[in-house]
Design a protein around this motif. Structure first.
Motif, PDB file in Angstrom:
ATOM      1  N   UNK A 178      -9.269 -14.849 -14.850  1.00 34.19           N
ATOM      2  CA  UNK A 178     -10.591 -14.436 -15.051  1.00 34.19           C
ATOM      3  C   UNK A 178     -11.518 -14.836 -13.826  1.00 34.19           C
ATOM      4  N   UNK A 179     -12.249 -14.072 -13.216  1.00 31.28           N
ATOM      5  CA  UNK A 179     -13.084 -14.072 -12.180  1.00 31.28           C
ATOM      6  C   UNK A 179     -14.312 -13.291 -12.030  1.00 31.28           C
ATOM      7  N   UNK A 180     -15.468 -13.729 -11.904  1.00 32.47           N
ATOM      8  CA  UNK A 180     -16.778 -12.894 -11.662  1.00 32.47           C
ATOM      9  C   UNK A 180     -17.357 -13.399 -10.244  1.00 32.47           C
ATOM     10  N   UNK A 181     -18.163 -12.140  -9.925  1.00 30.26           N
ATOM     11  CA  UNK A 181     -19.047 -12.393  -8.807  1.00 30.26           C
ATOM     12  C   UNK A 181     -20.480 -12.226  -9.077  1.00 30.26           C
ATOM     13  N   UNK A 182     -21.315 -13.187  -8.713  1.00 30.58           N
ATOM     14  CA  UNK A 182     -22.668 -12.951  -8.916  1.00 30.58           C
ATOM     15  C   UNK A 182     -23.391 -13.249  -7.900  1.00 30.58           C
ATOM     16  N   UNK A 190     -22.971 -11.457 -13.943  1.00 27.32           N
ATOM     17  CA  UNK A 190     -21.915 -10.889 -12.949  1.00 27.32           C
ATOM     18  C   UNK A 190     -22.492  -9.763 -12.575  1.00 27.32           C
ATOM     19  N   UNK A 191     -22.067  -9.433 -11.196  1.00 22.21           N
ATOM     20  CA  UNK A 191     -22.211  -8.265 -10.497  1.00 22.21           C
ATOM     21  C   UNK A 191     -20.918  -7.511 -10.708  1.00 22.21           C
ATOM     22  N   UNK A 192     -19.726  -8.039 -10.901  1.00 21.49           N
ATOM     23  CA  UNK A 192     -18.499  -7.559 -11.098  1.00 21.49           C
ATOM     24  C   UNK A 192     -17.744  -8.817 -11.895  1.00 21.49           C
ATOM     25  N   UNK A 193     -16.945  -8.311 -12.695  1.00 22.26           N
ATOM     26  CA  UNK A 193     -16.093  -9.399 -13.101  1.00 22.26           C
ATOM     27  C   UNK A 193     -14.820  -8.756 -13.669  1.00 22.26           C
ATOM     28  N   UNK A 194     -13.601  -9.586 -13.486  1.00 20.77           N
ATOM     29  CA  UNK A 194     -12.093  -9.059 -14.012  1.00 20.77           C
ATOM     30  C   UNK A 194     -11.601 -10.084 -14.787  1.00 20.77           C
ATOM     31  N   UNK A 239       1.375  -2.979  -4.302  1.00 19.88           N
ATOM     32  CA  UNK A 239       1.051  -2.632  -5.550  1.00 19.88           C
ATOM     33  C   UNK A 239      -0.408  -2.908  -5.619  1.00 19.88           C
ATOM     34  N   UNK A 240      -1.075  -3.922  -5.113  1.00 19.71           N
ATOM     35  CA  UNK A 240      -2.350  -4.107  -5.213  1.00 19.71           C
ATOM     36  C   UNK A 240      -3.307  -3.110  -4.532  1.00 19.71           C
ATOM     37  N   UNK A 241      -2.491  -2.557  -3.358  1.00 28.17           N
ATOM     38  CA  UNK A 241      -3.490  -1.468  -2.834  1.00 28.17           C
ATOM     39  C   UNK A 241      -3.468  -0.145  -3.784  1.00 28.17           C
ATOM     40  N   UNK A 242      -2.605  -0.076  -4.244  1.00 28.13           N
ATOM     41  CA  UNK A 242      -2.480   1.025  -5.348  1.00 28.13           C
ATOM     42  C   UNK A 242      -3.518   0.906  -6.441  1.00 28.13           C
ATOM     43  N   UNK A 243      -3.640  -0.388  -6.933  1.00 28.97           N
ATOM     44  CA  UNK A 243      -4.234  -0.725  -8.048  1.00 28.97           C
ATOM     45  C   UNK A 243      -5.766  -0.673  -7.571  1.00 28.97           C
ATOM     46  N   UNK A 244      -6.129  -1.048  -6.331  1.00 32.49           N
ATOM     47  CA  UNK A 244      -7.595  -0.948  -5.730  1.00 32.49           C
ATOM     48  C   UNK A 244      -7.989   0.602  -5.609  1.00 32.49           C
ATOM     49  N   UNK A 265     -18.573  -1.437  -6.327  1.00 37.63           N
ATOM     50  CA  UNK A 265     -17.291  -0.695  -6.485  1.00 37.63           C
ATOM     51  C   UNK A 265     -16.375  -1.362  -5.346  1.00 37.63           C
ATOM     52  N   UNK A 266     -17.065  -1.955  -4.535  1.00 37.95           N
ATOM     53  CA  UNK A 266     -16.152  -2.717  -3.452  1.00 37.95           C
ATOM     54  C   UNK A 266     -15.702  -4.009  -3.972  1.00 37.95           C
ATOM     55  N   UNK A 267     -16.525  -4.555  -4.646  1.00 33.23           N
ATOM     56  CA  UNK A 267     -16.257  -6.017  -5.219  1.00 33.23           C
ATOM     57  C   UNK A 267     -15.139  -5.869  -6.129  1.00 33.23           C
ATOM     58  N   UNK A 268     -15.203  -4.709  -7.222  1.00 30.73           N
ATOM     59  CA  UNK A 268     -14.205  -4.616  -8.070  1.00 30.73           C
ATOM     60  C   UNK A 268     -12.818  -4.303  -7.403  1.00 30.73           C
ATOM     61  N   UNK A 269     -12.493  -3.616  -6.437  1.00 32.03           N
ATOM     62  CA  UNK A 269     -11.409  -3.646  -5.790  1.00 32.03           C
ATOM     63  C   UNK A 269     -10.994  -4.868  -4.956  1.00 32.03           C
ATOM     64  N   UNK A 270     -11.918  -5.693  -4.407  1.00 33.56           N
ATOM     65  CA  UNK A 270     -11.641  -7.075  -4.012  1.00 33.56           C
ATOM     66  C   UNK A 270     -11.174  -7.991  -4.951  1.00 33.56           C
ATOM     67  N   UNK A 271     -11.578  -8.064  -6.429  1.00 35.37           N
ATOM     68  CA  UNK A 271     -11.320  -8.707  -7.475  1.00 35.37           C
ATOM     69  C   UNK A 271      -9.689  -8.757  -7.596  1.00 35.37           C
ATOM     70  N   UNK A 272      -9.197  -7.237  -7.654  1.00 32.03           N
ATOM     71  CA  UNK A 272      -7.873  -7.046  -7.942  1.00 32.03           C
ATOM     72  C   UNK A 272      -7.125  -7.442  -6.754  1.00 32.03           C
TER      73      UNK A 272
END
Length: 282
Positions: A178-182, A190-194, A239-244, A265-272
């Motif tokens: 679990x990770x969040x960015x604020x 959170x700005x985005x969390x995963x 695999x992570x590139x496809x997921x992003x 949107x950018x942060x969501x991909x970065x979290x992946x």
């Protein structure tokens, strides 16, 4: 000032709701009091659930764990049962506010607020949690992803109370993250969390995976296509590139005072992408 009722049993709660069907329910009050305008406080009444013992505590059966809706976040974090069976939920709750907020705020309140930024929600989606609802009409259960219908909106009906969250014991995950960015490192919305849970083999190959994002859509964002992208693979860059690509195409964030739509949107991909490092650190 509005009246505040503090019942000690569910029977008393339902009696009060019969008399005051428009009453505002709360337990810890960490959200409802912040959102209450002076006009709302005049309208009232308020119904505090923190002393209703039927709504508190963590209890297990052979197949599932039941968490009372008025159980505080600190109590959930401190539970050996949660630490053993659902470490992903425990880790997410440790990111909620400050200790004072976790000591007052409740799991049921975090769910009923139905904020896209609610830290408990992504792990509860991954764990397939169900909510238990009761009223004078009876009792019903539904998946949490069906209960929350939009920002601040749920399937809770008039006269109905969220009594518990129920999670199946058999999850099969041996890797969780679990990770969040604020806007700061702690005590931030959170700005985005995963939240990510996976069953992996000894060589790192993923048997199954579930992924859920907060703050990037009207409700928690999940994708079967995203989950399937991980199955049968390791957490490698390809695999992570496809997921992003899937996540940045699928999310529908908003721009607000905390962050722009493009940044989320950018942060969501970065979290992946950070899952690769999390996997190596296990």
């Amino acid at each position: 000032m509005a009246d505040v009722h503090v019942p000690s049993s569910l029977d008393e709660v339902f009696r009060l709701l019969s008399d005051e069907p428009s009453a505002t329910l709360f337990a810890g009050g960490t959200d409802v009091m912040v959102r209450s305008s002076p006009d709302m406080r005049e309208r009232g009444p308020f119904l505090c659930l923190e002393r209703v013992e039927e709504l508190r505590g963590i209890h297990g059966s052979a197949t599932e764990v039941r968490i009372g809706a008025a159980t505080t976040l600190s109590e959930v974090i401190a539970s050996p049962v949660i630490a053993d069976l659902f470490p992903l939920l425990r880790e997410a709750l440790r990111h909620v506010g400050a200790p004072a907020v976790r000591n007052m705020g409740t799991l049921g309140g975090n769910i009923c607020t139905a904020s896209p930024a609610g830290d408990s929600l992504p792990p509860l989606y991954i764990l397939g949690a169900e909510v238990e609802l009761r009223s004078l009409k009876g009792r019903r259960r539904m998946p949490i992803d069906a209960f929350i219908t939009g920002p601040g909106r749920t399937q809770l009906e008039e006269g109905e109370v969220l009594c518990a969250v129920v999670i199946g014991k058999e999850q099969g995950f041996n890797f969780h993250h679990f990770e969040k960015v604020g806007q700061r490192k702690a005590m931030a919305i959170s700005v985005a969390s995963l939240a990510f849970g996976a069953e992996t083999r000894r060589d790192g190959t993923i048997v199954k995976a579930r992924c859920a994002f907060g703050s990037v859509a009207p409700t928690v964002f999940t994708s079967r296509l995203l989950n399937d992208t991980f199955a049968g693979n390791t957490l490698n860059t390809a695999v992570l590139d496809r997921a992003v690509a899937i996540i940045r195409e699928g999310v529908s964030p908003i721009s607000d005072i905390r962050a722009s739509m493009e940044y989320r949107r950018q942060v969501a991909g970065n979290l992946v992408m950070r899952l690769e490092g999390a996997g190596k650190d296990r």
